[in-house]
Every structure is written in structure tokens, then in C-alpha cells.
Write an enzyme that holds these catalytic residues in place. Sequence first.
Site, short mmCIF file in Angstrom:
data_model
loop_
_atom_site.label_atom_id
_atom_site.label_comp_id
_atom_site.label_asym_id
_atom_site.label_seq_id
_atom_site.Cartn_x
_atom_site.Cartn_y
_atom_site.Cartn_z
N GLN B 166 0.82 -1.21 0.00
CA GLN B 166 0.00 0.00 0.00
C GLN B 166 0.86 1.26 0.00
O GLN B 166 1.95 1.30 0.56
CB GLN B 166 -1.05 0.00 1.12
CG GLN B 166 -0.53 -0.19 2.52
CD GLN B 166 -1.65 -0.08 3.56
OE1 GLN B 166 -2.77 0.30 3.24
NE2 GLN B 166 -1.33 -0.38 4.81
N HIS B 222 -3.18 9.44 5.43
CA HIS B 222 -2.34 8.95 4.34
C HIS B 222 -1.76 10.14 3.58
O HIS B 222 -0.62 10.12 3.15
CB HIS B 222 -3.15 8.06 3.38
CG HIS B 222 -3.53 6.74 3.99
ND1 HIS B 222 -3.84 5.63 3.24
CD2 HIS B 222 -3.63 6.35 5.28
CE1 HIS B 222 -4.15 4.63 4.04
NE2 HIS B 222 -4.03 5.04 5.28
N TYR B 278 -5.64 6.50 15.37
CA TYR B 278 -5.06 7.03 14.14
C TYR B 278 -4.37 8.37 14.38
O TYR B 278 -3.41 8.71 13.70
CB TYR B 278 -6.12 7.12 13.05
CG TYR B 278 -6.24 5.78 12.34
CD1 TYR B 278 -5.32 5.43 11.35
CD2 TYR B 278 -7.18 4.85 12.72
CE1 TYR B 278 -5.37 4.20 10.73
CE2 TYR B 278 -7.24 3.60 12.11
CZ TYR B 278 -6.33 3.29 11.11
OH TYR B 278 -6.36 2.06 10.51
N GLN B 279 -4.86 9.11 15.37
CA GLN B 279 -4.21 10.39 15.66
C GLN B 279 -2.76 10.15 16.11
O GLN B 279 -1.85 10.86 15.68
CB GLN B 279 -4.98 11.14 16.75
CG GLN B 279 -4.34 12.49 17.11
CD GLN B 279 -5.28 13.44 17.81
OE1 GLN B 279 -6.44 13.12 18.05
NE2 GLN B 279 -4.79 14.63 18.13
N ARG B 280 -2.58 9.14 16.96
CA ARG B 280 -1.22 8.76 17.37
C ARG B 280 -0.32 8.58 16.16
O ARG B 280 0.79 9.10 16.09
CB ARG B 280 -1.29 7.43 18.14
CG ARG B 280 -0.01 6.61 18.16
CD ARG B 280 -0.32 5.12 18.41
NE ARG B 280 -1.18 4.55 17.39
CZ ARG B 280 -0.76 4.06 16.22
NH1 ARG B 280 0.52 4.04 15.92
NH2 ARG B 280 -1.61 3.57 15.34
N HIS B 436 -12.50 4.77 8.80
CA HIS B 436 -12.25 3.90 9.95
C HIS B 436 -13.26 4.11 11.07
O HIS B 436 -13.11 3.57 12.16
CB HIS B 436 -10.83 4.10 10.48
CG HIS B 436 -9.78 3.57 9.57
ND1 HIS B 436 -9.68 2.23 9.28
CD2 HIS B 436 -8.82 4.19 8.85
CE1 HIS B 436 -8.67 2.05 8.43
NE2 HIS B 436 -8.14 3.22 8.15
N ARG B 461 -8.88 -7.13 14.05
CA ARG B 461 -7.65 -7.11 13.27
C ARG B 461 -6.50 -7.62 14.14
O ARG B 461 -6.44 -7.30 15.32
CB ARG B 461 -7.36 -5.67 12.85
CG ARG B 461 -6.13 -5.52 12.01
CD ARG B 461 -5.81 -4.05 11.76
NE ARG B 461 -4.83 -3.94 10.69
CZ ARG B 461 -4.24 -2.81 10.33
NH1 ARG B 461 -4.55 -1.69 10.91
NH2 ARG B 461 -3.36 -2.81 9.36
N GLU B 688 -9.18 -13.75 51.45
CA GLU B 688 -10.43 -14.52 51.36
C GLU B 688 -11.59 -13.68 51.87
O GLU B 688 -12.49 -14.20 52.54
CB GLU B 688 -10.33 -15.82 52.17
CG GLU B 688 -9.16 -16.67 51.72
CD GLU B 688 -9.34 -18.14 52.00
OE1 GLU B 688 -10.25 -18.49 52.75
OE2 GLU B 688 -8.58 -18.94 51.43
#
Lengths: 757, 757
Positions: B166, B222, B278-280, B436, B461, B688
Site C-alpha cells: 500500500q 495517508h 489514528y491520531q497517534r 475507519h 484485526r 479470602e
Amino acid sequence: MILPPSHIIRLRLDILCLTLTLCILSFSCKEKAITDTKDEVKTEVTSQNPTLSLSISEASEIKKLLNTNEVLKASFEEQKTKADKAIANGIEVPIPQDPGGGYSHEKHKRNYGEMYAAGIAYMITGDVKYSEFVTNMLLAYATLYPTLPLHPKRKENHPAGKLFWQGLNESVWLVNSIQAYSMVNSSISAENKKIIEDNVFKKVVEFISVDSKKTFNKIHNHGTWAVAGVGMTGYVLKDQDMVDRALYGSNKDKKTGFLKQIDMLFSPEGYYSEGPYYQRYAMMPFMLFGQAIQRNQPDLKIFEYRDQLLGKAVTTVLQLTDENGAFFPFNDALKEKNYLTSELIFASNIAFAYYKDSSLLPITYEHHKVSISGAGLSVAKALQNFDAKEYEKKPLLITDGKDGNDGGLALLRMPNLQNNEKLTSVFKFASQGMGHGHFDRLSLFLYDGKQEILQDYGAARFLNVESKQGGRYLPENKTWAKQTIAHNTVTVDETSQFNANVKASSKISPQLLFSNLRDEKIQIVSAKEENAYEDVAMQRTIALIKGNNSEQPPFVLDVYRIASDKKHQYDLNFMYQGHLMETNFGYTKESILSPLGTKNGYQHLWKLAEGKSDTNLATFTWLNKNRFYSISSLISKDSKMVFSLLGANDPEFNLRNDASYMLRENDKKDHVFVNVVEPHGNFDPKLESVQNPHSSVKHIQLLFSDEFYTVVKVMFANGENYTLTIVNQEHDPHKKHTITIDDQEFQWTGNYNLKTN
Amino acid sequence: MILPPSHIIRLRLDILCLTLTLCILSFSCKEKAITDTKDEVKTEVTSQNPTLSLSISEASEIKKLLNTNEVLKASFEEQKTKADKAIANGIEVPIPQDPGGGYSHEKHKRNYGEMYAAGIAYMITGDVKYSEFVTNMLLAYATLYPTLPLHPKRKENHPAGKLFWQGLNESVWLVNSIQAYSMVNSSISAENKKIIEDNVFKKVVEFISVDSKKTFNKIHNHGTWAVAGVGMTGYVLKDQDMVDRALYGSNKDKKTGFLKQIDMLFSPEGYYSEGPYYQRYAMMPFMLFGQAIQRNQPDLKIFEYRDQLLGKAVTTVLQLTDENGAFFPFNDALKEKNYLTSELIFASNIAFAYYKDSSLLPITYEHHKVSISGAGLSVAKALQNFDAKEYEKKPLLITDGKDGNDGGLALLRMPNLQNNEKLTSVFKFASQGMGHGHFDRLSLFLYDGKQEILQDYGAARFLNVESKQGGRYLPENKTWAKQTIAHNTVTVDETSQFNANVKASSKISPQLLFSNLRDEKIQIVSAKEENAYEDVAMQRTIALIKGNNSEQPPFVLDVYRIASDKKHQYDLNFMYQGHLMETNFGYTKESILSPLGTKNGYQHLWKLAEGKSDTNLATFTWLNKNRFYSISSLISKDSKMVFSLLGANDPEFNLRNDASYMLRENDKKDHVFVNVVEPHGNFDPKLESVQNPHSSVKHIQLLFSDEFYTVVKVMFANGENYTLTIVNQEHDPHKKHTITIDDQEFQWTGNYNLKTN
């Protein structure tokens, strides 16, 4: 409960007298008392007889060290805070009415813990408010206890208590309360002492040792708590008859009692046949009573008894833990339990004090706590010059049975250089382990570092959670967790070993055939089980093998040989933990889920998918956290690979939805399962990198198999081959063997041979 | 790939010349070179133009600090070790053939990382072996790249690369490689520079910015990687046309390009509409290119641009994390990702360097690493006087959309004194978030400390795991993870919001109605969504309310109001994490499992059980780790409580077997779901002990509901009552309201009112 008026009057008078006395004391001490905290009224504790765990001189040394010794300070503060809170909250001794987890149950448990804490606070500070708290609470019990019938929520077929629904809790109450009493009794008036001893301790002892004689004389952890409580009470009440009955059994004939328990309940290495989860619990009364005996009847040399058995038992239970410190979940066990529990603080402190075994210090260091006792004092002093390090866990063979002849356990441990962790493979071929035992002979467990890879379900139980049947063992414990299919071993004809009959299985144990855990290249253990199924003999050999090069992690070679004259279905199940990544065979998933079977645990598994293959190697790969694992199996075109998910026939959501992968062989007489379980590669979501996600096993061959020898060969993708020869009969490490397979002669000495390439 | 003979000859000549030169150098420096490591050949790096991230003077300061600054030393050593290993392994530039996770893919990724590491090693040490490594690898690419067609494994409907399947990877390759080249190019012969620039960088830039113009001009991450790579290359190649196209778009009309991306992709607070996962990823090219612009065109004042947007974006993405540092899994997100990833090392270092924002230091401290750059240098210096402390996470309202008008997110955070943790409730009413995005409007997430309590599934994923479809998004990402039912919100008529149509949902966003996160007693947010379903209007109000006394943890009050003229089925689903403990209603478990529905995600849920009740309160309690949680719901006798388990219609075991609890209302027009989600008690297997295992909610009442107001009352077992009034229209914090319910008058000012007892 509310104190009756007569008591209240007496208490008020006591308090009045005390207040007057203390005013004088406090006045006369005014100048000297600068370093003391204000509002505290202190006396010197000058006499105590006898001592169970903390003598006056030990208490005085602890007091001196409190400012300089951190762990001692923190441990004491915890007890003192608990006692202070308890005093602030006041005394409540409710009428017993609730089962485990319920209010009255929890309150009586808290009460003995608070009395114990107050006893300690009194010994260290000398503040009489603490001894009064214990005294007043015991007086309240003195009013209540003699009036009590058996507990209303007692269970059928379970020994009942009076304060608690089960007798076991009553013994635990006694073990704690008598220690509290022993620490404060020098400060109690003769009159109150008599009330307390007559109406509480003698009554409880009578209930435990006479009314509940059957449990008292049991060779079982319930018996140990009972004799420990009674014996310790005997020392404090100076009643040697009580002590002797505790030591030698009700009839003092040494056929039961504490010494007999030490003889019968442990293997020579100190393995307790119920398994480490119960051993953890049992070690507390064993060690506390041991300590009391040592202090009061030193001639008995209890810590030397049976070749220092008590010391070995502590070490063994600590070795029976995974890399999180959690006990291997043999039999009925809660997986959350680890060696940081209070029982093991007591036990490891006492073991250190009497055996001077410094290998225990990393554990005591991890506790961040010591018991406030003579034993805790020696640990606290030792920890002052101790540099933190890991507790050393070794490859270990541990036999089971009082003579070491009832099978056992093998802990195969090998460093995994790829992730700087340890690969631990546990092989269980132990005896039934009494009522809490599972039908799990020849079962395998696998851990990679802190991760459980092939799991044992443990027990179906939510301890003390009221909504889960009061925290008791759930019905699914019997219908699932104990059944053979819940374990990583072979189930024959969808029936559990010994038809899940404890009596039958308790009569006979698996047998160790040979082992070697000292070879750097291979750790190997072979054991057999020939009685679990009527006409089926089984032998499993587990080998943990070091990869030939540094790139390759260690792997498990698992050879499971079955012989029978009749045809059977053999299911070898693996309860894997993680997410399926790939298989090298096709399978069809079910669109509607039905249970895999109708009984013996099968009714709890949803059948998810079944696969078959035309090749003779089935590979199944899964991901657990950041690492891949594969089971590569020698199969035929008739083999079935079955995936299932736990949770069917579970009307109250009691089971976890755990996954399993099963190799199924139908209509087989003799059969050898050969499996390689291999960790590989890694999955790093931070770096977004994946390495070696595929199994490296290319071929598995069964080169030879008869009643004398089994020879298997594993071939890896990098060209490395491993051929393992296993001797099936007449085991002798010095015997020479020769066999010829396809014109190739194999010669070796001993019970196995590993040939690489 | 193998270098063609002509290259080999040239390389050999180069090496010969170099060896001669260095012999002389090394000879003449013999006396001075004592402090240098032997076998290393060093030159002084004296010229570099332009600088992208590390200038000669910064490199020289880093070199000086290496011995005293630990984080700098460790960070540099990591790069140097990587470069040394790469040199030892030799250069390999394979013909592209594999998809993500495959060999050639991973190798080209490693290559740019190794070139970057070698560039840094060269800048700091001056050792020409590093610059030679970069040069030779780029020469190898110069031979290969011009011959490449589009990647053979490219995906349909996805922009393709040449080196990678890609195009995105191609841009990332460029961003890294051009930095490596910029660090070593002063040491490369003019001839080789020309070869590299003509046959590698210009070609890659042409491919990315001309051949793949559509992506290059996309307002999308992208596009950001693409313009960053091209713009940085423009600076290094001194090609202002490249730079301008990167900044202002292909046509230099400012309709696309980097500045337009900053304008369009972020909300005023710096929220990136694809979500934090995605911001990361996107922050890396944003910040790296920002830094390059700042160094080369300081007049642009890029870090001031749009009111310091780049700085806000870094802070916002860091705030969008749970207590483990993992990003809230909005939209397609992998839950394993946290702020320790390399992208955020770069981004936070640059943000600190340019904004001097010391609140970032706890994050950079946790990284245990800095980028070897001017920015990393300033962080490393600041960390020398830094005392470790936690990164401060606040209650936060973050708007979405370039003007802040497209809904947003609310992070409700309140300390939980019972376990010294923070209860975090995330309310998502954001825009679609592009391709996304998930159909998850008005969804709720709940965390208690580090534990996920009500989860979002995240993405289906396994990143880079070849066997899971090459690490791509799995089919179940679309059929399950994106669907509304996979989220803790209402699904109408078993159909996802906007019929799961991205185009439709991208046109319009939910709207914030009101919020107040500054009140110590209550944090509250209300938002509406009126377009997701044709004739259904929805308003959800989430309030995190502090308990009135210190014994009571905070709880979530969730009021979900739905209005419609037509009858519908409303399913409010809760993906709870943990094990069911109890319900106050009866249910029947299925003995055969079938999917809950046929489509829109329902086909993936196994229906486990359905319950009903004659009372108007349904309580469901579960255990997560050591704590209990309850959902208490206002119901009617027609309500259904449905339990399900994920995993149906999942032919390749791609889904996790997660649990959910659903409140189902059939044949309803208007409806108000009122739920209390409450953490309580604890389960301590060590001690316990079990505390407060039952919900404390006794009653829930809907006192009033119309288009203007909603009034709900929650009554607890301890007698405490909370009445929350919500304004549904004309929101104004200063407006006065009066309503009368059952003769009781309610008066208040503002958008909500909480009355206790």
C-alpha cells in the site's frame, strides 16, 4: 449480640477501677512519659506463661527495633491499626445465622482476627485497652457459646460448627483466639479467666475434640486445624491431656493426631497430597502448632521430626508456584492464590526461624510483612542485610504418598532465552488427593513466564461470594472441573478416570517410570497409569528440550502411549489460553452450537468446530499476549481435531468461557499421541512487528513403538532433527539398549536417549 | 537483491580510496585517538544542509552529554546497536513481493529504520561506516526502484505502493529515508548523490505526489504521510516546488496540502476525527514535517499556526488514554496501543521542544527514551531535573469537527476513594471519523482504574499477523466491530445507525447539548443524535456522580431518551467485561446456541439467555478482577434482558468470545432507558474476604418525561436519593426552570439539576 445487664455492670465497675488506677499511673509517670503517645495507658507486660508464638523478651526486642526496622514497623502498625479500629467500632458477637460470606460468618471471622491483633498490640505496647478488648470479647463469647446449638446453616455431610456453618472455621477461630488469649491472660482477673476458660476455651475444645471427634481424628487438613487449636489451648490452659490428645489422637494411641498427620499427609519431600492450594492452608496450623510444641515441649524436637519434614513442606509448597507466585492449580484450587497469603507469612517465618534457611528470604522479602512473633522477629532482622533477589525455582521431581511411592509431580523448568522468561511444564501423576482431588492423571500444564499457556481449570468456585452459592464449591466443580476432560490428558470413551469415583481412585496411584531433570539439554519424565480405565494402560513421557541454537526456544515433546486389547475412543484435550491464529488443516465451524457430549464434563463444552487432514501433521497455532504457540501433532487421516468452548449446561453462568483443542482418535486399541508444544516468535503492538508467527515443526514421525520402546522423531524447518527414544519397561539408568529400525541401529544406555540431527 | 557488476566495481574503488585515506588519517591521529574506540574510523561531520531534525551543533551537544545523561545514552545506544547489527548483517533490498507481515514487506520496513539509525550514528560518532551503509543501501534502492511496477500484492480500492502493497508504507519509507539521507549526504560523493537523488528520492516523490496525486491531496492521514515525505525531501533536495506542493497541495492553491490538513483534520482542541488510535499515527508526520518547516522556513511559524494547533493535538491525544496509557479504542483501533509508541516519542519530544510544555515531561519520562534529535536533546536535558510523577489526566470535553461543531467526546474522570483509583466514563458523540469510523453514536465506555469495565470491541484485526489475512482488517471488522450493536449504545430495529453507510453518516454529526465537568459532585454531559435512524430522535445524558459519603464509590447515571412517532425495537447493549455474579430476575439459558439475529452484527452474537421480571428494577452484577459492578435498570414487565456471547458466524475464529448484556424494549415509540452503573465492594482472594457484593440501588424512578424535561430518581439501600433533572431543549446555563411533578415543585437554574435526598 447485646451484653446482658449483669455483664454491663461488671464491665462498668472494671472500667471505673481501671480509670482510677490509670489516673494515678498516668499522673506519676507524667514526667517520664514524654516519648509515649498521649492518651495511651501503658503497663509493662511482665509475665506470660506459656508462650505460643511471642515471648515477653521477643516483644520487648520488637518494640526496640520498631523505629529502625521498617518491615517490623509496618507489620506491627498494621496489627495495631486493626486493633485500634476494632476498639473504636466496639464489640459485637452476633448470633450465628449466616453461611459463608454472610454477615455473622464474616463478623466472627473478623472477631478472631481483631482479638489476635489486639493481643499483639498489648504485648508490644502494654496498653491495657488492648487486653481489655480481648477480655471483653471473650467474655461476650463466654455468654454466647454455651448456649449455641449446631449452626442453622450447616451443610449435609459436612462437619458442622456452632459459630460457623462448618466445623473447620470453628477450629480456625480457636487457633487464633487462643493465641490472643495467651498474649493477654496475665492481665485478666482470675475470675474472668475462669469464666473465659470454662465457658469459651474448654467448651470449644470439647466441641472440636469430643463432639466432633471424627474430624479431630481425621488425617486431613480439617483435622490439623482441629488438633492445632486444641493442642495450643492445652498449653495455655496447662492441660496436658488436651495436648496429648492433639499430638497423639483422641485415644493417645498415636494412630491419629498431629504426629500421625505429619507421617501420613506428606510425601518424603513434603508434598501434601491435597495439592499446594490446600497445602498453603494446612501449613499454617502445622507450623503454628509446631512452633508452640517447640516452645513448650522442646524435647519432642518437632522440627526435626521425620527428617525435618515441616521445613521441607514449606519449601515444597513454595516451589509449587508459577512465576507469578500463584500455586499450580492442582485439584480444587483457586488460581488467584499465591505465596503472598497470610498463611505463608506465618509458615515461612517459622521455617526461617527454626531452620535458618536463608533461601526463604526472597519470599519473606516479597511479603513486605512479617508475623509479629519470635519467628517474624528473626526474619525482620535477617531482612535488614538482605539484597532483594528472586526466589530460586528449580526443576524438581516431587514424589507423592507417605513413602513417596504414589506417583508425584514433575516441575520442568528451562530458561527461554528468546524472551528472558522461564518455560515451565508441570506434569502431574500424583495420587487422588482425597475429596478435593481431580481425575487428572498424567495431566500437563504449561506456563511461559507469567502466562498460563495450557491451563488447568482449577476449581469452579467463587470463594466467599454469597451470590455464588455462598462461596461454596459450585455444582460445576463436580460436573466439570473434576472430570478428566477438564484437564490436559486423555479421556477414554468420554468417561472420566475411575468413573470419577474417589474411593476407587484413592486406592491406587500412577507410577513414576524414570526422570532426569538435571540435563541442560533435556528435562524428561515418564510415568504410567494402568488402573484409571479397566483395560487401558497409559504411559506419558514429557520432555522439555532445549533448542539447538540460540534462536530457537525450548519446546515440549509429549509422547502419550496407550495400550488396550479393546477398541476405544481416545480424546487428548488441550485447554489452551489465547486466540486461534492458524491451523494447517481445514475445519468446519458449527452454525448452531450443541454440547460436545452428554456427561462426564462433555456436556459443558460447546462444540465449535471439527477438522480433518490428509497429511500426517496437524498444526494449530494461537496467540497468547505477545507470543505465538503451536501444538504440532502426529495424526492420521482418521484423526479428528475438535475445537470447543466451555459454558454449555451452565444454568447460572458459573463457568468461564475457556477454549480447548482436542485430538480425537476413534476405534483404536493401541495408540501413541505424539505432540510438540512450541512457543515461537512474538507480536509487538508497540513496534507493530511480528516475528516467527508460524510453527517451525515440519514433520513428526513415530519411528518405532512396541511394549519395550517408543522412538519418535521431530523435524524442524531449519533442518534440525530430534530423535527421542523412550524405554517402556525395566527401567534402569545403567542398562544398555540396542534396537534396529529400518536397518539403522540405535544404541544407548539408560531409560531414554535424545539424538539431535 | 544483488548489486549489478558495475556497481560492485564502483563500490570497491570507493572502498579502496577510502581505505587509503583512512589509513593516513588513522596514522596521523594515532596519538590523539586514545579516547576513541579502536577499529572505528571517525571523521568530523562538518556540514549538513538542510537540517530536518538534528543539526551538527545539536549532535555535538548530544555527544558531549552521552556520558552524563542516561536517557540520552540509552536512546543513542539503541540506535547505534541497531545500526551496528544492520551493518553486520549486510545490505539486502529484496524485490517487493509479499503483503504486510511477509518477508519483503518487513525487510523494506527494517531497511528504512536501519538507515535512519545509521544516519544518527553517523551524526554522533562521525564514523563513516554508518554513512557508507546508508549510501550503499540507497544506491541499491537506486538500482531497484526505477524498475518497479505497482506492488504485485496491492489491494483493490486501496492506493498501491511499489516497495509495499500500500502507498501509505511508501510515504513512511520516504519520511524515514530522507531523514537518514539528510544526515549523511555531506559525506557522499557528488556522483552518488546524483544517482540517489535522481533514482530514489525524485522517483519516490514523483510516485507519491504525481502518480498517487489523489492520495497526496487527500485530507487524511495517508495524505499527511505523503506531504511530509515530499516536503522534507523538498528541503533536502532544495526543491522549493516540492515543498510548496507539500504545504499547499498539488496545485499550490491551498485547497489541499499540509496547512489545509491542519485546518480540516482537527477540531479546535486538536482532536483528529479518525480517533486517537489514528491520531497517534498521524501525529508523527504532522510533528516531523512541522519541525522540518520550523527549521527551514521559520517565517511560516508553523507551531503557532491555527492557535498552536499542533501542540494542542499532542496534548489531546495523550489525554485520550486510559489509566494504562492505552488509547480509548474509538473507531478502528487496536487496544494494545498506548502512548509509549515511537510515534509519540517523536511527537511529544517535538511538542516539548517548541512549546516548552512541562506537563508533557511525565510522558517523556515514562518513555525511557528520547528521539536523537534537537527536540530529544531538550527533553533529555529537562528530564535531568525532573522528579517522576504521574501525567495528569483531567475531566475533559473535546469537540469534534474543524469548527468544533461536529459533536465530540466527554472524558468524565472522578477519583474513587474506595480503591484509590479513578473511575473514567467516556461518552462518544463524535462525527463518523471517515472510513475507519464505527457506527457508535452516543456510546459509553467505562474504566475503573486500569480495568476495562464496559468495553468497545475495538477493531477486528491482528496487526501484521500474516495468518490473519496479512494483518489487514478482518471481514468481521465490518460485519461486527463497526456495527452499532458492537457498542454500548442503542440499536434500533436490529439495524445499525445510518444503515452502516459511511457516506450518509459523514454528512452530519451528533450535537452536544450541554456539559459541566467542573463540579466536584457531578460531571454531566448531554448529547443528541437525530439522524442515525430515519424517524428516531435520541438524547443520552451521562452523569458521573460522587457518592454522598466516603463509603460509596462514584456511580454513572445514564439517561437515554428516545422519541419516535412509530413503533420500534430498542436494544441498549452493554459489552461488560467480567463474570456474571447475580441478577435479581429469572432467566432461561439456551441449551442449544443460535445467533441472536441474522445481520448488522447480530449474526455474530450467540444468544445465551433471556430474562424477564415482574418488578420495575433489573439488577445485573458481575465481577471484574477484584471488584463488583452492577447495572441497575428501570424496566417494565415487557422488558427483556438478553445475555449473549460473541463468536457466531465467525468461520475463522477471528472474534474474541466477549460477553454482553442487553436491555430490549419492543414496540415502543418514546422510551427512556434509565440505568445506574455502579462499582462496589471487593473480592480479595488473598484475604479470602468479600465486601459489598450486592448492588446498593434499591429503586429507580422516571418521575417525569416530555420533550422539555426528563426527571429521574435513584434510591439507594442506605436511604440516599439522587434526583436528576435534565433539560431537553433550549439549553442555557442561566435560564430558570420550574416544573411541578405530583404537586412537588422543582425549581432550578441551568441545564440540569441534581438534588440529593
